[in-house]
Design a protein around this motif. Sequence first.
Motif, short mmCIF file in Angstrom:
data_model
loop_
_atom_site.label_atom_id
_atom_site.label_comp_id
_atom_site.label_asym_id
_atom_site.label_seq_id
_atom_site.Cartn_x
_atom_site.Cartn_y
_atom_site.Cartn_z
N LYS A 72 0.84 -1.21 0.00
CA LYS A 72 0.00 0.00 0.00
C LYS A 72 0.86 1.26 0.00
O LYS A 72 0.50 2.29 -0.54
N LEU A 73 2.04 1.15 0.66
CA LEU A 73 2.94 2.31 0.73
C LEU A 73 3.80 2.43 -0.52
O LEU A 73 4.58 3.37 -0.66
N GLY A 74 3.69 1.44 -1.42
CA GLY A 74 4.39 1.54 -2.71
C GLY A 74 5.50 0.52 -2.93
O GLY A 74 6.14 0.54 -3.98
N ALA A 75 5.73 -0.39 -1.97
CA ALA A 75 6.80 -1.39 -2.18
C ALA A 75 6.28 -2.47 -3.15
O ALA A 75 5.08 -2.72 -3.22
N LYS A 76 7.21 -3.05 -3.90
CA LYS A 76 6.86 -4.14 -4.83
C LYS A 76 7.61 -5.40 -4.38
O LYS A 76 8.77 -5.32 -3.97
N PHE A 77 6.90 -6.53 -4.49
CA PHE A 77 7.52 -7.77 -4.00
C PHE A 77 7.52 -8.86 -5.06
O PHE A 77 6.59 -8.95 -5.86
N LYS A 78 8.56 -9.67 -5.04
CA LYS A 78 8.53 -10.93 -5.79
C LYS A 78 9.19 -12.01 -4.93
O LYS A 78 9.87 -11.71 -3.93
N LEU A 93 9.12 7.29 7.49
CA LEU A 93 9.97 8.04 6.54
C LEU A 93 9.31 8.17 5.17
O LEU A 93 9.94 8.62 4.21
N ALA A 94 8.04 7.73 5.05
CA ALA A 94 7.36 7.83 3.74
C ALA A 94 6.95 9.28 3.50
O ALA A 94 6.86 10.09 4.43
N LYS A 95 6.68 9.59 2.24
CA LYS A 95 6.27 10.94 1.88
C LYS A 95 4.78 11.08 2.16
O LYS A 95 3.98 10.27 1.67
N GLY A 96 4.41 12.07 2.96
CA GLY A 96 2.97 12.31 3.19
C GLY A 96 2.43 11.55 4.40
O GLY A 96 3.19 11.04 5.23
N ASN A 97 1.11 11.48 4.45
CA ASN A 97 0.44 10.95 5.65
C ASN A 97 -0.01 9.50 5.46
O ASN A 97 -0.48 9.13 4.39
N THR A 98 0.08 8.76 6.54
CA THR A 98 -0.41 7.37 6.54
C THR A 98 -1.42 7.20 7.67
O THR A 98 -1.26 7.79 8.74
N GLU A 99 -2.43 6.39 7.37
CA GLU A 99 -3.44 6.08 8.38
C GLU A 99 -3.52 4.56 8.45
O GLU A 99 -3.64 3.92 7.40
N ILE A 100 -3.39 4.01 9.65
CA ILE A 100 -3.49 2.54 9.77
C ILE A 100 -4.77 2.24 10.54
O ILE A 100 -4.93 2.65 11.70
N ILE A 101 -5.68 1.55 9.88
CA ILE A 101 -6.97 1.23 10.49
C ILE A 101 -6.98 -0.25 10.89
O ILE A 101 -6.45 -1.08 10.16
N LYS A 160 11.31 -4.15 -3.30
CA LYS A 160 11.98 -2.98 -3.92
C LYS A 160 11.05 -1.78 -3.84
O LYS A 160 9.83 -1.92 -3.85
N VAL A 161 11.66 -0.61 -3.77
CA VAL A 161 10.88 0.63 -3.80
C VAL A 161 11.46 1.51 -4.91
O VAL A 161 12.66 1.76 -4.92
N ASN A 162 10.60 1.93 -5.82
CA ASN A 162 11.06 2.87 -6.84
C ASN A 162 10.82 4.28 -6.33
O ASN A 162 9.69 4.63 -6.04
N GLY A 163 11.86 5.05 -6.20
CA GLY A 163 11.70 6.40 -5.64
C GLY A 163 11.55 6.31 -4.14
O GLY A 163 12.42 5.77 -3.46
N THR A 164 10.41 6.80 -3.61
CA THR A 164 10.21 6.74 -2.15
C THR A 164 8.90 6.03 -1.84
O THR A 164 8.03 5.91 -2.71
N LEU A 165 8.77 5.61 -0.59
CA LEU A 165 7.46 5.11 -0.15
C LEU A 165 6.55 6.33 0.00
O LEU A 165 7.01 7.43 0.33
N ASN A 166 5.26 6.12 -0.26
CA ASN A 166 4.29 7.22 -0.14
C ASN A 166 3.23 6.87 0.89
O ASN A 166 2.74 5.73 0.91
N GLY A 167 2.88 7.83 1.73
CA GLY A 167 1.84 7.62 2.74
C GLY A 167 0.56 7.11 2.10
O GLY A 167 0.27 7.41 0.94
N ALA A 168 -0.19 6.32 2.83
CA ALA A 168 -1.42 5.71 2.28
C ALA A 168 -2.35 5.36 3.42
O ALA A 168 -1.99 5.44 4.60
#
Length: 417
Positions: A132-138, A176-184, A147-155
């Motif tokens: 959700k924060l932008g990481a990709k997995f294999k 350290l992600a860019k922007g705001n994150t909310e964990i529900i 892997k993360v391309n660029g930076t993680l982004n808040g989500a």
Amino acid sequence: MDKLIVNGTANLKGSINIYGAKNAALPIMACSLLSDQNLKLNNLPNVEDINSMKKLLYNFGSNIITKKRSIIIKNNRVKNKLADYDLVRKMRASILVLGPLLSRFKEAKISMPGGCSIGTRPIDLHLFALSKLGAKFKYKDGYVIGKVNGTLNGASIVFPRKSVGATENSIMAAVLAKGNTEIINAAKEPEVFDLCNCLNSMGATITGHGTSKIKIKGVEKLYSSNHNIISDRIVAGTFIIAAILLNKTFIIRNFNTQNLDSLFNVLEKMGAQMKIKSNSVKIFPSRPLKGITLTTKPYPGFPTDLQAQIMTLMSVANGKSQIKENIFENRFMHVPELNRLGADIKIKNDVAYINGNRQFKGAQVMASDLRASVSLVLAGLSAYGKTTINRVYHLDRGYEKIEKTLGKCGPKIKRLT
Ligand code: UD1
């Protein structure tokens, strides 16, 4: 492999001081990877899981100075982002480095933890949240490669089920992600709270921890800090149950009793006599005890990590008890071993039916997982005769040398190596 010889009908007197919580220390040690500055941690427990986490961090290139119960970790020269099978196999909590590595270094390769004796314990929720924060997995050759391309982004991360570890991993990634994150539907465990306090002391901006909705404002950098790890509520709960089982007067000190409300409620219903203060509890002789029914739940519910210990106590209470295990699907490995010691427990699906009024008798038993191991020590202490507990390395993962800690208070436990 070490075994313990436990002399039964043990005496227990005086008091015991509770040391730091390994389940708080492990994610907090992992979060040191988020900064290139010193993180000093105090009140660490002297247990094997902490040594395993140190090995994992050394393997990444961390510089760690240990002084008694304190360590200083510095991660200004991280060269390696690989956690191999041997390290992860010994301790599933190794997965907690995934979030910090991806967040700061944009890459990580971690051996898949696989199953363990208390259940399959997948990591899908960890990967769901980090994706959700932008990481990709294999997946390759038993490893998960992130892997993360660029930076993680808040989500917004809405967990379908509660997970302590996945909540911790997503918090560590989001700071350290860019922007705001909310964990529900976040985990509310005191150890998650402690991690957030430590991260905030390093410069993170986390609010709502301790509730199921956590908010994080991403920051660019984390700084040096000095943090005291909270005391171990599960170790405290274990020794409280031991004192009631042995029917003695005993004091358990140096932990936040509020974090064990669910245990105290259960013990009160069983008829235990206790005087609870904010940082200690005094146990009084409490026989007879009554059987009860309980279900393990995420915090603030009854912890799965005290299920095996309370089952031991239920075996000597009057009447029948029941435990529904709600967190892990196979966490009844101690049942056949407790039965060898004289308990009368049957399992049907995720419910254990305990017939009380039993007297434990010493025998040879096999320890399977951490909390199962300690339940056998408790049963052995209250048994007639001698109990030999084989394969105690699980116990050492989460309890400081129990033969010494308890030995100072009367019980005679011998370790054979
Ligand atoms: C932590 C504790 C452990 C405790 C457990 C539950 C640490 C180091 N360990 O473990 O002592 O017993 O909380 O209080 O803090 N699950 C999934 N997918 C995932 C992750 C978890 O299905 O990605 C499941 C698990 O299999 C389990 C349940 O969710 O059935 C709860 O597990 P979780 O809260 O994640 O436990 P851990 O963090 O591994």
